[in-house]
Scaffold this active site. Structure first.
Site, PDB file in Angstrom:
ATOM      1  N   SER A 259       3.686  -1.901 -11.740  1.00  0.00           N
ATOM      2  CA  SER A 259       2.570  -1.790 -12.800  1.00  0.00           C
ATOM      3  C   SER A 259       1.801  -2.934 -12.846  1.00  0.00           C
ATOM      4  CB  SER A 259       2.840  -1.119 -14.082  1.00  0.00           C
ATOM      5  OG  SER A 259       3.437   0.382 -13.776  1.00  0.00           O
TER       6      SER A 259
ATOM      7  N   GLU B 162      11.860   2.160  -3.519  1.00  0.00           N
ATOM      8  CA  GLU B 162      11.668   3.747  -3.021  1.00  0.00           C
ATOM      9  C   GLU B 162      12.362   3.917  -1.665  1.00  0.00           C
ATOM     10  OE1 GLU B 162       7.532   3.129  -3.063  1.00  0.00           O
ATOM     11  OE2 GLU B 162       7.750   3.186  -5.282  1.00  0.00           O
TER      12      GLU B 162
ATOM     13  N   GLY C 295       1.455  -2.737  -6.258  1.00  0.00           N
ATOM     14  CA  GLY C 295       1.340  -1.307  -5.647  1.00  0.00           C
ATOM     15  C   GLY C 295       0.011  -0.634  -5.839  1.00  0.00           C
ATOM     16  N   GLY C 296      -0.179   0.171  -6.718  1.00  0.00           N
ATOM     17  CA  GLY C 296      -1.310   0.954  -7.122  1.00  0.00           C
ATOM     18  C   GLY C 296      -2.679   0.117  -7.134  1.00  0.00           C
TER      19      GLY C 296
ATOM     20  N   GLY D  82       4.772   2.206 -10.792  1.00  0.00           N
ATOM     21  CA  GLY D  82       4.124   3.466 -10.770  1.00  0.00           C
ATOM     22  C   GLY D  82       4.013   4.176 -12.055  1.00  0.00           C
TER      23      GLY D  82
ATOM     24  N   HIS E 132      12.861  -1.839  -0.784  1.00  0.00           N
ATOM     25  CA  HIS E 132      12.270  -1.515  -1.902  1.00  0.00           C
ATOM     26  C   HIS E 132      13.119  -0.461  -2.623  1.00  0.00           C
ATOM     27  CE1 HIS E 132       8.971   0.308  -4.267  1.00  0.00           C
ATOM     28  NE2 HIS E 132       8.304  -0.884  -4.081  1.00  0.00           N
TER      29      HIS E 132
ATOM     30  N   GLU F 127      11.652  -5.962  -9.188  1.00  0.00           N
ATOM     31  CA  GLU F 127      10.892  -4.729  -9.382  1.00  0.00           C
ATOM     32  C   GLU F 127      11.717  -3.902 -10.190  1.00  0.00           C
ATOM     33  OE1 GLU F 127       7.379  -4.142  -6.610  1.00  0.00           O
ATOM     34  OE2 GLU F 127       8.863  -3.140  -5.820  1.00  0.00           O
TER      35      GLU F 127
ATOM     36  N   TRP G 244       0.863  -1.135   0.084  1.00  0.00           N
ATOM     37  CA  TRP G 244       0.092  -0.005  -0.020  1.00  0.00           C
ATOM     38  C   TRP G 244       0.787   1.292   0.168  1.00  0.00           C
ATOM     39  CZ3 TRP G 244      -4.523  -0.820   4.151  1.00  0.00           C
ATOM     40  CH2 TRP G 244      -5.095  -2.160   3.780  1.00  0.00           C
ATOM     41  N   LYS G 245       2.196   0.894   0.212  1.00  0.00           N
ATOM     42  CA  LYS G 245       3.132   2.071   0.355  1.00  0.00           C
ATOM     43  C   LYS G 245       2.424   3.195   1.318  1.00  0.00           C
ATOM     44  CE  LYS G 245       4.703   1.048  -4.335  1.00  0.00           C
ATOM     45  NZ  LYS G 245       5.356   1.682  -5.726  1.00  0.00           N
TER      46      LYS G 245
HETATM   47  P1  13P Z   1       3.169  -0.239  -8.845  1.00  0.00           P
HETATM   48  O1  13P Z   1       2.022  -1.600  -8.749  1.00  0.00           O
HETATM   49  O2  13P Z   1       2.061   0.861  -8.386  1.00  0.00           O
HETATM   50  O3  13P Z   1       3.706   0.331 -10.219  1.00  0.00           O
HETATM   51  O4  13P Z   1       3.989  -0.490  -7.667  1.00  0.00           O
HETATM   52  C1  13P Z   1       4.867  -1.648  -7.694  1.00  0.00           C
HETATM   53  C2  13P Z   1       5.564  -1.883  -6.294  1.00  0.00           C
HETATM   54  O5  13P Z   1       6.569  -0.788  -6.140  1.00  0.00           O
HETATM   55  C3  13P Z   1       5.260  -2.861  -5.517  1.00  0.00           C
HETATM   56  O6  13P Z   1       6.206  -2.804  -4.414  1.00  0.00           O
END
Ligand code: 13P
Length: 245
Positions: A204, A96, A225-226, A170, A94, A164, A7-8
């Site tokens: 994605s 990020e 993620g999203g 994203g 991750h 990833e 969910w970030k």
């Molecule tokens: P998205 O699915 O939003 O691209 O994010 C992927 C992600 O970083 C999952 O950890």
């Protein structure tokens, strides 16, 4: 297979976190039970989400943790705190966190060693940036990130890798199934005798592209993620995964 939702820094208000967890729980109720499911909400709502999902098939993970048990580490979260809540998984390294919080292969290794010691299931994220891919360095980068964990002694049956590619996170630019498979196959080779380790794809992933990815030989699930912020799309991905097992 494992379908995990990251969910970030979203759905961190108690009401919205509980509502999303409840909807995932309801959606997962009618599934066949062939795929493991996990959601990783922000720290501040972990206990609410654990309570909401108690007794269901949906497990809970944290998005990070520190590599010490306790002490003067302002702002950090101990693995013991996570275990106390009933958290079973943790996402480590991750991209990020590597980018915004300067995590390195060395700190990710320390965290992986600690998660291993504590019996948490730990998802170690690896992946190259667009510049690294364009320079032809994708395998060097991912190989180094994977070997940092394996050569550092952080393998266990609880280890999971997530490939990833940073350029696919994203951005809506999903890796083609063939490109992802090539990297997953490469990681599988590095695992050697531990080749049964799960390797998830992330970047994605959506209901529209999940099947092509999940049908690949070396793709054992997804880190979403999203699309995990909406119960309907997350559950759709799980259903697709069940067809691909
Ligand atoms: P998205 O699915 O939003 O691209 O994010 C992927 C992600 O970083 C999952 O950890």
């Amino acid at each position: 297979m494992l379908i995990a939702g990251n969910w970030k820094m979203n759905k961190g208000k108690i009401d919205e976190a509980v509502a999303l967890a409840r909807d995932v729980r309801i959606g997962a109720y009618n599934l066949k039970g062939k795929v493991d499911i996990m959601v990783a909400p922000p720290f501040t709502v972990l206990s609410h989400v654990v309570d909401t999902l108690k007794g269901s098939r949906v497990k809970v993970g944290a998005q990070n943790m520190f590599y010490e048990d306790a002490g003067a580490y302002t702002g950090e979260i101990s693995p013991d705190f996570l275990l106390d809540l009933g958290v079973e998984y943790v996402i480590l390294g991750h991209s990020e966190r590597r980018k915004f919080f300067h995590e390195t292969d060395e700190t990710v290794l320390q965290k992986a060693l600690k998660a291993r010691e504590k019996g948490l299931k730990y998802i170690v994220c690896v992946g190259e940036t667009l510049e690294q891919r364009e320079r032809g360095e994708a395998k060097d980068v991912v190989g180094r990130q994977v070997k940092a964990i394996l050569d550092g002694g952080a393998y266990s049956e609880n280890l999971i890798f997530a490939y990833e590619p940073v350029w696919a996170i994203g951005t809506g630019k999903v890796a083609t199934p063939e490109l992802a498979q090539e990297m997953h196959g490469f990681i599988r080779e590095l695992l050697g005798e531990n080749r049964d380790t799960l390797i998830l794809y992330g970047g994605s992933v959506k209901p529209e592209n999940a099947e092509g990815l999940l049908r690949m030989d070396d793709i054992d699930g997804a880190l979403v993620g999203g699309a995990s912020l909406n119960a309907e799309s997350f559950v759709k991905i799980i259903k697709i995964a069940e067809e691909c097992v």
